[in-house]
Write a protein that holds these residues in place. Structure first.
Motif, PDB file in Angstrom:
ATOM      1  N   PRO A 171     -19.076 -42.132 -50.037  1.00  0.00           N
ATOM      2  CA  PRO A 171     -19.643 -42.359 -48.698  1.00  0.00           C
ATOM      3  C   PRO A 171     -20.757 -43.399 -48.740  1.00  0.00           C
ATOM      4  O   PRO A 171     -21.483 -43.517 -49.723  1.00  0.00           O
ATOM      5  N   THR A 172     -20.871 -44.171 -47.678  1.00  0.00           N
ATOM      6  CA  THR A 172     -21.947 -45.154 -47.563  1.00  0.00           C
ATOM      7  C   THR A 172     -23.101 -44.637 -46.719  1.00  0.00           C
ATOM      8  O   THR A 172     -24.166 -45.225 -46.710  1.00  0.00           O
ATOM      9  N   ARG A 173     -22.865 -43.544 -46.003  1.00  0.00           N
ATOM     10  CA  ARG A 173     -23.898 -42.953 -45.157  1.00  0.00           C
ATOM     11  C   ARG A 173     -23.817 -41.432 -45.234  1.00  0.00           C
ATOM     12  O   ARG A 173     -22.757 -40.863 -45.398  1.00  0.00           O
ATOM     13  N   ALA A 174     -24.975 -40.820 -45.074  1.00  0.00           N
ATOM     14  CA  ALA A 174     -25.052 -39.359 -45.040  1.00  0.00           C
ATOM     15  C   ALA A 174     -24.605 -38.868 -43.660  1.00  0.00           C
ATOM     16  O   ALA A 174     -24.457 -39.668 -42.736  1.00  0.00           O
ATOM     17  N   PRO A 175     -24.412 -37.576 -43.504  1.00  0.00           N
ATOM     18  CA  PRO A 175     -24.051 -37.048 -42.188  1.00  0.00           C
ATOM     19  C   PRO A 175     -25.108 -37.399 -41.131  1.00  0.00           C
ATOM     20  O   PRO A 175     -26.300 -37.444 -41.419  1.00  0.00           O
TER      21      PRO A 175
ATOM     22  N   ARG B 152     -27.367 -36.990 -37.715  1.00  0.00           N
ATOM     23  CA  ARG B 152     -28.025 -35.991 -36.882  1.00  0.00           C
ATOM     24  C   ARG B 152     -27.721 -36.360 -35.436  1.00  0.00           C
ATOM     25  O   ARG B 152     -27.825 -37.531 -35.056  1.00  0.00           O
ATOM     26  N   PRO B 153     -27.365 -35.420 -34.586  1.00  0.00           N
ATOM     27  CA  PRO B 153     -26.973 -35.778 -33.217  1.00  0.00           C
ATOM     28  C   PRO B 153     -28.128 -36.178 -32.303  1.00  0.00           C
ATOM     29  O   PRO B 153     -27.931 -36.918 -31.347  1.00  0.00           O
ATOM     30  N   VAL B 154     -29.338 -35.718 -32.565  1.00  0.00           N
ATOM     31  CA  VAL B 154     -30.453 -35.952 -31.646  1.00  0.00           C
ATOM     32  C   VAL B 154     -30.737 -37.434 -31.412  1.00  0.00           C
ATOM     33  O   VAL B 154     -30.871 -37.852 -30.257  1.00  0.00           O
ATOM     34  N   PRO B 155     -30.834 -38.290 -32.442  1.00  0.00           N
ATOM     35  CA  PRO B 155     -31.094 -39.708 -32.156  1.00  0.00           C
ATOM     36  C   PRO B 155     -29.989 -40.355 -31.325  1.00  0.00           C
ATOM     37  O   PRO B 155     -30.277 -41.202 -30.468  1.00  0.00           O
TER      38      PRO B 155
ATOM     39  N   ASP C 216     -29.856 -45.036 -38.943  1.00  0.00           N
ATOM     40  CA  ASP C 216     -28.938 -45.639 -39.896  1.00  0.00           C
ATOM     41  C   ASP C 216     -29.609 -45.829 -41.253  1.00  0.00           C
ATOM     42  O   ASP C 216     -29.007 -45.562 -42.293  1.00  0.00           O
ATOM     43  N   ARG C 217     -30.863 -46.252 -41.250  1.00  0.00           N
ATOM     44  CA  ARG C 217     -31.594 -46.393 -42.517  1.00  0.00           C
ATOM     45  C   ARG C 217     -31.764 -45.044 -43.203  1.00  0.00           C
ATOM     46  O   ARG C 217     -31.646 -44.942 -44.422  1.00  0.00           O
ATOM     47  N   ARG C 218     -32.051 -44.007 -42.415  1.00  0.00           N
ATOM     48  CA  ARG C 218     -32.197 -42.674 -42.997  1.00  0.00           C
ATOM     49  C   ARG C 218     -30.903 -42.227 -43.656  1.00  0.00           C
ATOM     50  O   ARG C 218     -30.895 -41.702 -44.764  1.00  0.00           O
ATOM     51  N   ARG C 219     -29.780 -42.468 -42.966  1.00  0.00           N
ATOM     52  CA  ARG C 219     -28.490 -42.054 -43.501  1.00  0.00           C
ATOM     53  C   ARG C 219     -28.131 -42.839 -44.766  1.00  0.00           C
ATOM     54  O   ARG C 219     -27.590 -42.274 -45.717  1.00  0.00           O
TER      55      ARG C 219
ATOM     56  N   ALA D 280     -30.332 -41.653 -47.695  1.00  0.00           N
ATOM     57  CA  ALA D 280     -29.946 -40.328 -48.178  1.00  0.00           C
ATOM     58  C   ALA D 280     -28.793 -40.437 -49.180  1.00  0.00           C
ATOM     59  O   ALA D 280     -28.748 -39.709 -50.164  1.00  0.00           O
ATOM     60  N   VAL D 281     -27.872 -41.358 -48.950  1.00  0.00           N
ATOM     61  CA  VAL D 281     -26.746 -41.531 -49.866  1.00  0.00           C
ATOM     62  C   VAL D 281     -27.198 -42.215 -51.147  1.00  0.00           C
ATOM     63  O   VAL D 281     -26.756 -41.888 -52.238  1.00  0.00           O
ATOM     64  N   ARG D 282     -28.116 -43.146 -51.022  1.00  0.00           N
ATOM     65  CA  ARG D 282     -28.596 -43.876 -52.204  1.00  0.00           C
ATOM     66  C   ARG D 282     -29.527 -43.040 -53.061  1.00  0.00           C
ATOM     67  O   ARG D 282     -29.890 -43.447 -54.149  1.00  0.00           O
TER      68      ARG D 282
END
Length: 98
Positions: free
Chosen positions: A7-11, A13-16, A76-79, A82-84
């Motif tokens: 994966p390139t991104r973590a799951p 969050r729906p709020v943002p 997007d940066r947070r996700r 998180a993967v990195r």
């Protein structure tokens, strides 16, 4: 070539996404509700309310879309981080670094 299973991104969050969607919806829907501003009064520097209200929404919509963009960029940066394996907390010094 990259592995498609990594994966390139973590799951997400729906709020943002919900907040950004509401901001974008406001920027689109409010100028479309014509009964709100279908009048000549109050005039601003001789310009009827109908015109300056629409012009005002150009700047309001730009601000709302800018805020939505910043929210989405932060998410997007947070996700990606998180993967990195990056963490928002500063790294604690290791035993050998002291």
């Amino acid at each position: 070539m990259s592995d498609p299973d990594i994966p390139t991104r973590a799951p997400a969050r729906p709020v943002p996404y919900v907040i950004a969607g509401i901001l974008i919806a406001l920027a689109i829907i409010m100028p479309l509700i014509v009964p709100i501003y279908a009048s000549a009064e109050p005039a601003l520097w001789g310009m009827p309310f109908f015109y300056w209200y629409q012009l005002l929404w150009v700047f309001i919509a730009a601000g709302l879309l800018g805020v939505a963009y910043l929210i989405m960029r932060k998410e997007d940066r947070r996700r990606r981080d998180a993967v990195r394996g990056h963490d928002a907390r500063p790294a604690e010094p290791r035993e050998g670094d002291r």
